[in-house]
Design a protein around this motif. Structure first.
Motif, PDB file in Angstrom:
ATOM      1  N   GLY A 193     -22.428   2.664  -8.787  1.00 41.93           N
ATOM      2  CA  GLY A 193     -21.955   3.412  -7.616  1.00 41.93           C
ATOM      3  C   GLY A 193     -20.447   3.323  -7.455  1.00 41.93           C
ATOM      4  O   GLY A 193     -19.778   4.308  -7.141  1.00 41.93           O
TER       5      GLY A 193
ATOM      6  N   THR B 218     -14.594   9.819  -8.754  1.00 38.20           N
ATOM      7  CA  THR B 218     -14.343  10.852  -7.739  1.00 38.20           C
ATOM      8  C   THR B 218     -12.942  10.696  -7.165  1.00 38.20           C
ATOM      9  O   THR B 218     -12.209  11.678  -6.999  1.00 38.20           O
ATOM     10  CB  THR B 218     -15.383  10.756  -6.604  1.00 38.20           C
ATOM     11  OG1 THR B 218     -16.689  10.837  -7.158  1.00 38.20           O
ATOM     12  CG2 THR B 218     -15.196  11.861  -5.587  1.00 38.20           C
TER      13      THR B 218
ATOM     14  N   PRO C 281     -15.225  12.868   0.555  1.00 36.27           N
ATOM     15  CA  PRO C 281     -16.397  12.504  -0.269  1.00 36.27           C
ATOM     16  C   PRO C 281     -16.318  11.079  -0.828  1.00 36.27           C
ATOM     17  O   PRO C 281     -17.340  10.411  -0.983  1.00 36.27           O
ATOM     18  CB  PRO C 281     -16.379  13.535  -1.403  1.00 36.27           C
ATOM     19  CG  PRO C 281     -15.608  14.682  -0.878  1.00 36.27           C
ATOM     20  CD  PRO C 281     -14.609  14.098   0.075  1.00 36.27           C
ATOM     21  N   VAL C 282     -15.108  10.607  -1.107  1.00 37.01           N
ATOM     22  CA  VAL C 282     -14.941   9.240  -1.595  1.00 37.01           C
ATOM     23  C   VAL C 282     -15.348   8.258  -0.489  1.00 37.01           C
ATOM     24  O   VAL C 282     -16.080   7.293  -0.735  1.00 37.01           O
ATOM     25  CB  VAL C 282     -13.491   8.986  -2.049  1.00 37.01           C
ATOM     26  CG1 VAL C 282     -13.297   7.533  -2.473  1.00 37.01           C
ATOM     27  CG2 VAL C 282     -13.120   9.931  -3.185  1.00 37.01           C
ATOM     28  N   CYS C 283     -14.893   8.520   0.725  1.00 38.24           N
ATOM     29  CA  CYS C 283     -15.280   7.666   1.860  1.00 38.24           C
ATOM     30  C   CYS C 283     -16.789   7.703   2.069  1.00 38.24           C
ATOM     31  O   CYS C 283     -17.410   6.662   2.314  1.00 38.24           O
ATOM     32  CB  CYS C 283     -14.566   8.132   3.131  1.00 38.24           C
ATOM     33  SG  CYS C 283     -12.787   7.865   3.099  1.00 38.24           S
ATOM     34  N   ASP C 284     -17.377   8.905   1.958  1.00 41.59           N
ATOM     35  CA  ASP C 284     -18.828   9.029   2.114  1.00 41.59           C
ATOM     36  C   ASP C 284     -19.559   8.200   1.063  1.00 41.59           C
ATOM     37  O   ASP C 284     -20.548   7.510   1.378  1.00 41.59           O
ATOM     38  CB  ASP C 284     -19.258  10.500   2.010  1.00 41.59           C
ATOM     39  CG  ASP C 284     -18.738  11.344   3.158  1.00 41.59           C
ATOM     40  OD1 ASP C 284     -18.379  10.770   4.202  1.00 41.59           O
ATOM     41  OD2 ASP C 284     -18.691  12.582   2.990  1.00 41.59           O
ATOM     42  N   SER C 285     -19.089   8.248  -0.178  1.00 43.06           N
ATOM     43  CA  SER C 285     -19.729   7.482  -1.257  1.00 43.06           C
ATOM     44  C   SER C 285     -19.632   5.983  -0.991  1.00 43.06           C
ATOM     45  O   SER C 285     -20.600   5.242  -1.206  1.00 43.06           O
ATOM     46  CB  SER C 285     -19.070   7.799  -2.599  1.00 43.06           C
ATOM     47  OG  SER C 285     -19.301   9.136  -2.960  1.00 43.06           O
ATOM     48  N   LEU C 286     -18.479   5.535  -0.545  1.00 41.71           N
ATOM     49  CA  LEU C 286     -18.325   4.104  -0.247  1.00 41.71           C
ATOM     50  C   LEU C 286     -19.237   3.689   0.906  1.00 41.71           C
ATOM     51  O   LEU C 286     -19.850   2.610   0.858  1.00 41.71           O
ATOM     52  CB  LEU C 286     -16.865   3.794   0.085  1.00 41.71           C
ATOM     53  CG  LEU C 286     -15.891   3.843  -1.090  1.00 41.71           C
ATOM     54  CD1 LEU C 286     -14.456   3.736  -0.596  1.00 41.71           C
ATOM     55  CD2 LEU C 286     -16.191   2.740  -2.087  1.00 41.71           C
TER      56      LEU C 286
ATOM     57  N   LEU D  53     -18.817   5.570 -10.105  1.00 39.87           N
ATOM     58  CA  LEU D  53     -18.857   6.982  -9.724  1.00 39.87           C
ATOM     59  C   LEU D  53     -17.851   7.282  -8.608  1.00 39.87           C
ATOM     60  O   LEU D  53     -17.180   8.320  -8.619  1.00 39.87           O
ATOM     61  CB  LEU D  53     -20.268   7.381  -9.284  1.00 39.87           C
ATOM     62  CG  LEU D  53     -21.316   7.433 -10.390  1.00 39.87           C
ATOM     63  CD1 LEU D  53     -22.695   7.675  -9.792  1.00 39.87           C
ATOM     64  CD2 LEU D  53     -20.970   8.521 -11.394  1.00 39.87           C
ATOM     65  N   THR D  54     -17.733   6.368  -7.668  1.00 41.52           N
ATOM     66  CA  THR D  54     -16.773   6.551  -6.573  1.00 41.52           C
ATOM     67  C   THR D  54     -15.344   6.534  -7.109  1.00 41.52           C
ATOM     68  O   THR D  54     -14.506   7.353  -6.706  1.00 41.52           O
ATOM     69  CB  THR D  54     -16.960   5.460  -5.505  1.00 41.52           C
ATOM     70  OG1 THR D  54     -18.312   5.505  -5.041  1.00 41.52           O
ATOM     71  CG2 THR D  54     -16.017   5.655  -4.344  1.00 41.52           C
TER      72      THR D  54
ATOM     73  N   ARG E 276     -22.099   5.095   1.775  1.00 42.84           N
ATOM     74  CA  ARG E 276     -23.486   5.080   1.274  1.00 42.84           C
ATOM     75  C   ARG E 276     -23.732   3.831   0.441  1.00 42.84           C
ATOM     76  O   ARG E 276     -24.794   3.214   0.509  1.00 42.84           O
ATOM     77  CB  ARG E 276     -23.782   6.341   0.463  1.00 42.84           C
ATOM     78  CG  ARG E 276     -24.087   7.562   1.308  1.00 42.84           C
ATOM     79  CD  ARG E 276     -24.680   8.696   0.473  1.00 42.84           C
ATOM     80  NE  ARG E 276     -23.798   9.153  -0.590  1.00 42.84           N
ATOM     81  CZ  ARG E 276     -22.869  10.114  -0.459  1.00 42.84           C
ATOM     82  NH1 ARG E 276     -22.706  10.705   0.704  1.00 42.84           N
ATOM     83  NH2 ARG E 276     -22.124  10.478  -1.466  1.00 42.84           N
ATOM     84  N   GLY E 277     -22.740   3.442  -0.356  1.00 43.75           N
ATOM     85  CA  GLY E 277     -22.880   2.241  -1.177  1.00 43.75           C
ATOM     86  C   GLY E 277     -22.996   0.992  -0.328  1.00 43.75           C
ATOM     87  O   GLY E 277     -23.774   0.086  -0.643  1.00 43.75           O
TER      88      GLY E 277
END
Length: 180
Positions: free
Chosen positions: A108, A115, A86-91, A111-112, A93-94
């Motif tokens: 963003g 997480t 999920p951390v990779c996904d957030s990065l 929040l990452t 998306r950012g």
């Protein structure tokens, strides 16, 4: 004429009659010993068979244990890495957002980071940020000594780089500045 000598009858039977009784006894002993030997050989063969089976079982257990240990080593990080996805996904998306709004980017990233901190804390990693605490050479590495009237001598004034402890074992010492 009749022989009345009692020893004469023993002599008449001959010397072989006494030996045949001895031979029979010896033959009986040989037969008994042969049976005991056959039983002992059978017992030894059974024991050898049991020993070989036990050795094979131990070898199989050793191989299974070795295979299980290898699997455990190969997939030891599986849980951690699945938690990091999920951390990779957030990065990702950012990075996909193309706005120049630094406030949204900062939010963003914040929040990452939260997480990521949750994931590492759940896996036993704790940050060491010792500002205001006494210098501890087991957890801190002094990079400089600073004159500071606001802090007692030997107290950590600032942290240049956080340290980390993994399950109560030092992973990386905190790089700190200490008051003189």
């Amino acid at each position: 004429m009749q022989n009345i000598d009692p020893t004469a009858s023993a002599r008449a039977d001959g010397p072989n009659s006494g030996l045949s009784d001895a031979e029979a006894a010896v033959n009986a002993d040989i037969e008994a010993l042969s049976q005991q030997l056959a039983q002992a050989e059978s017992a030894v063969a059974d024991m050898r068979d049991v020993l070989l089976r036990e050795r094979a079982e131990l070898e199989n257990q050793r191989r299974r244990l070795q295979r299980d240990l290898e699997q455990a080593r190969r997939f030891a990080n599986e849980r951690l890495l699945s938690d990091l996805l999920p951390v990779c996904d957030s990065l990702e998306r950012g990075l996909a957002i193309e706005t120049a709004d630094s406030a949204a980017l900062r939010e963003g990233m914040d929040l990452t980071l939260k997480t990521l901190n949750k994931v590492v804390e759940a896996n036993g990693l704790k940050a060491v940020d010792p500002v205001g605490q006494p210098f501890n050479p087991e957890l801190h590495q002094a990079m400089s000594m600073i004159d500071s009237p606001d802090h007692a001598s030997g107290t950590v004034v600032s942290t240049m780089q956080k340290g980390y402890v993994l399950n109560e074992r030092l992973l990386r010492p905190a790089l700190v500045a200490v008051a003189k």
